[in-house]
Enzyme design. Structure first.
Site, mmCIF file in Angstrom:
data_model
loop_
_atom_site.group_PDB
_atom_site.id
_atom_site.type_symbol
_atom_site.label_atom_id
_atom_site.label_comp_id
_atom_site.label_asym_id
_atom_site.label_seq_id
_atom_site.Cartn_x
_atom_site.Cartn_y
_atom_site.Cartn_z
ATOM 1 N N GLY A 28 -11.666 -8.772 -2.005
ATOM 2 C CA GLY A 28 -11.466 -9.838 -1.024
ATOM 3 C C GLY A 28 -10.570 -10.966 -1.456
ATOM 4 O O GLY A 28 -9.435 -10.752 -1.891
ATOM 5 N N GLY A 42 -13.931 -3.898 0.479
ATOM 6 C CA GLY A 42 -15.318 -3.449 0.641
ATOM 7 C C GLY A 42 -15.710 -2.408 -0.393
ATOM 8 O O GLY A 42 -16.825 -2.434 -0.923
ATOM 9 N N ARG A 79 0.823 -1.222 0.000
ATOM 10 C CA ARG A 79 0.000 0.000 0.000
ATOM 11 C C ARG A 79 0.852 1.265 0.000
ATOM 12 O O ARG A 79 0.431 2.290 -0.549
ATOM 13 C CB ARG A 79 -0.940 -0.009 1.199
ATOM 14 C CG ARG A 79 -2.064 -0.996 0.999
ATOM 15 C CD ARG A 79 -3.030 -0.969 2.141
ATOM 16 N NE ARG A 79 -4.197 -1.774 1.821
ATOM 17 C CZ ARG A 79 -4.984 -2.332 2.721
ATOM 18 N NH1 ARG A 79 -4.730 -2.178 4.006
ATOM 19 N NH2 ARG A 79 -6.029 -3.042 2.349
ATOM 20 N N LYS A 98 -20.487 -17.751 -0.190
ATOM 21 C CA LYS A 98 -21.946 -17.645 -0.056
ATOM 22 C C LYS A 98 -22.622 -16.829 -1.155
ATOM 23 O O LYS A 98 -22.128 -15.778 -1.544
ATOM 24 C CB LYS A 98 -22.272 -16.976 1.280
ATOM 25 C CG LYS A 98 -21.940 -17.851 2.462
ATOM 26 C CD LYS A 98 -22.324 -17.136 3.722
ATOM 27 C CE LYS A 98 -22.248 -18.084 4.903
ATOM 28 N NZ LYS A 98 -22.538 -17.385 6.155
HETATM 29 P P1 AMP Z 1 -15.849 -14.771 -0.175
HETATM 30 O O1 AMP Z 1 -15.248 -13.962 0.935
HETATM 31 O O2 AMP Z 1 -17.341 -14.829 -0.157
HETATM 32 O O3 AMP Z 1 -15.274 -14.413 -1.515
HETATM 33 O O4 AMP Z 1 -15.440 -16.264 0.126
HETATM 34 C C1 AMP Z 1 -14.120 -16.686 0.123
HETATM 35 C C2 AMP Z 1 -14.031 -17.972 0.856
HETATM 36 O O5 AMP Z 1 -14.840 -18.939 0.221
HETATM 37 C C3 AMP Z 1 -12.636 -18.546 0.885
HETATM 38 O O6 AMP Z 1 -12.149 -18.497 2.196
HETATM 39 C C4 AMP Z 1 -12.824 -19.986 0.405
HETATM 40 O O7 AMP Z 1 -12.147 -20.911 1.212
HETATM 41 C C5 AMP Z 1 -14.311 -20.186 0.537
HETATM 42 N N1 AMP Z 1 -14.805 -21.226 -0.370
HETATM 43 C C6 AMP Z 1 -14.658 -21.293 -1.697
HETATM 44 N N2 AMP Z 1 -15.190 -22.445 -2.172
HETATM 45 C C7 AMP Z 1 -15.659 -23.130 -1.122
HETATM 46 C C8 AMP Z 1 -16.307 -24.391 -0.966
HETATM 47 N N3 AMP Z 1 -16.550 -25.162 -2.010
HETATM 48 N N4 AMP Z 1 -16.657 -24.769 0.272
HETATM 49 C C9 AMP Z 1 -16.404 -23.969 1.322
HETATM 50 N N5 AMP Z 1 -15.806 -22.765 1.243
HETATM 51 C C10 AMP Z 1 -15.435 -22.351 0.033
#
Ligand code: AMP
Length: 395
Positions: free
Chosen positions: A353, A376, A35, A197
């Protein structure tokens, strides 16, 4: 756009909101100076035009003064990178800070203490912002990571510089990159959404559907789509209450003429651990005691073919649990596809992220077109929100 090139800087004192929220070890040494390096082009440009710089930032989330969060600790790293000595002021507003700022000669740089030692910063306090405004004759916002916050230094202070405010090079680059994927990019446009999610990406999906030609949905969130269509997903992560929404998204995609691409196979494990036994299954035939943790080899091939068709690519979210080396393949393969397509001339933006963490882990950050510095802030931009820090400069 209000860029640095659009305002006079000669003999001016630029009050620059930078993002020096860097990680420190327990001795106060900067452990990742990315940064700081990212802020240099703006500082150097202003100096080259005969201006001086007052740098302000937050560091961590202190409650009141706390030595552990003092920005003084980053001075050695900043001085080394900029290649000149830099003054420091322990105050951020008031006579002492004003006097130190006013004494700056062209080419000189002053760093003030952590803004978040004062609760007025995050409250967006106008009197505090007025105090900050006294430190400069022009205002430059170069902190994308906090552009979604209406804090005193990121947004409110801008109103005290009605004609002398602009984006720094870093923030201007972020705005340009987002604009390329959201409106001005060459078609076909591809968005790749992964991560855990669906619920955290709904607004993004709905906002980008009218803007893209292809959408790859991978990672944990794919299972909600697969189960909603009648697939067997074993004990893979799933949000049952979001299944109707998943079906509605598939429907909306059809209406917009967007092609949705889901994984066709998975690398599954029997428990959520790196060294668990691993097996590949078709995405909709995962046995009850197995959990899908990464895109499978056929999905890698399928996604590579999609990436190869596209001229503009946005990537947000990993395709699997890439933090586990045995389940990082799908995410790494996608990274390689995006890099190869970038070499063929496509524009690629990685942002928001964990996909940024993934490209860094695979050392691909210099091989894509743009890696966003704001988690964010990037997510809110993709959701279609106007960021207050950006609106304040344009006002
Ligand atoms: P996000 O912050 O929503 O982009 O989610 C990122 C996280 O999703 C990472 O820490 C990954 O380990 C998790 N992730 C990705 N694919 C899977 C999966 N098939 N099952 C569980 N966690 C997952």
């Amino acid at each position: 756009m209000n860029t640095l090139e659009s305002i006079p800087l000669h003999q001016e004192r630029a009050l620059i909101r930078v993002d020096f929220n860097v990680p420190l070890d327990d001795k106060g040494n900067v452990t990742d100076a990315t940064r700081i390096a990212a802020a240099l082009p703006t500082i150097q440009y202003i100096i080259s035009k005969g201006g001086s710089c007052v740098l302000m930032s937050h560091l961590g989330r202190p409650k009141g003064f706390d030595q552990k969060f003092s920005l003084k600790q980053i001075l050695p790293s900043l001085q080394e990178q900029l290649g000149q000595s830099i003054q420091f002021c322990p105050d951020v507003v008031g006579e002492k800070a004003e006097a130190q700022a006013a004494a700056l000669k062209p080419g000189e740089v002053l760093l003030i203490e952590n803004l978040r030692f004062h609760e007025e910063e995050t409250k967006g306090d106008k009197a505090f912002a007025a105090g900050l405004a006294k430190l400069g004759t022009v205002y430059v916002n170069d902190a994308f990571g906090t552009a979604h916050r209406a804090h005193a230094s990121t947004t409110i202070v801008a109103q005290f510089f009605p004609k002398k405010k602009c984006f720094g090079h870093l923030l201007a680059g972020e705005i340009e990159a987002i604009d390329k994927v959201m409106s001005s990019g060459e078609k076909p446009v591809l968005a790749i959404l992964g991560g855990a999610k669906v619920s955290s990406k709904i607004t993004i999906i709905e906002n980008i559907l009218p803007k893209v030609d292809h959408l790859i949905i991978g990672g944990g969130m794919a299972f909600t789509f697969i189960k909603a269509q009648g697939g067997k997903i074993g004990k893979s992560i799933c949000e049952d209450d979001k299944m109707p929404l998943a079906l509605s998204i598939l429907e909306q995609a059809k209406e917009h003429g967007v092609q949705i691409h889901l994984p066709v196979d998975v690398r599954a494990g029997q428990s959520f651990a790196n060294d668990t036994q691993q097996q590949v299954f078709p995405i909709n035939e995962i046995p009850d005691d197995w959990e899908g943790m990464d895109a499978g080899p056929d999905s890698e091939v399928k996604f590579d073919a999609v990436v190869k068709q596209c001229k503009t690519i946005l990537w947000n979210g990993p395709l699997g649990v890439f933090e586990f080396s045995n389940f990082a393949n799908g995410t790494r393969a996608l990274g390689d596809s995006v890099v190869a397509q970038t070499k063929r001339g496509a524009f690629s933006l990685v942002g928001g992220g964990d996909s940024v963490a993934a490209v860094k882990q695979f050392k691909l950050e210099n091989a894509v077109s743009y890696v966003s510095t704001g988690g964010g802030a990037m997510l809110e931009s993709l959701e279609g929100k106007t960021l207050p820090g950006i609106a304040a400069i344009l006002a």
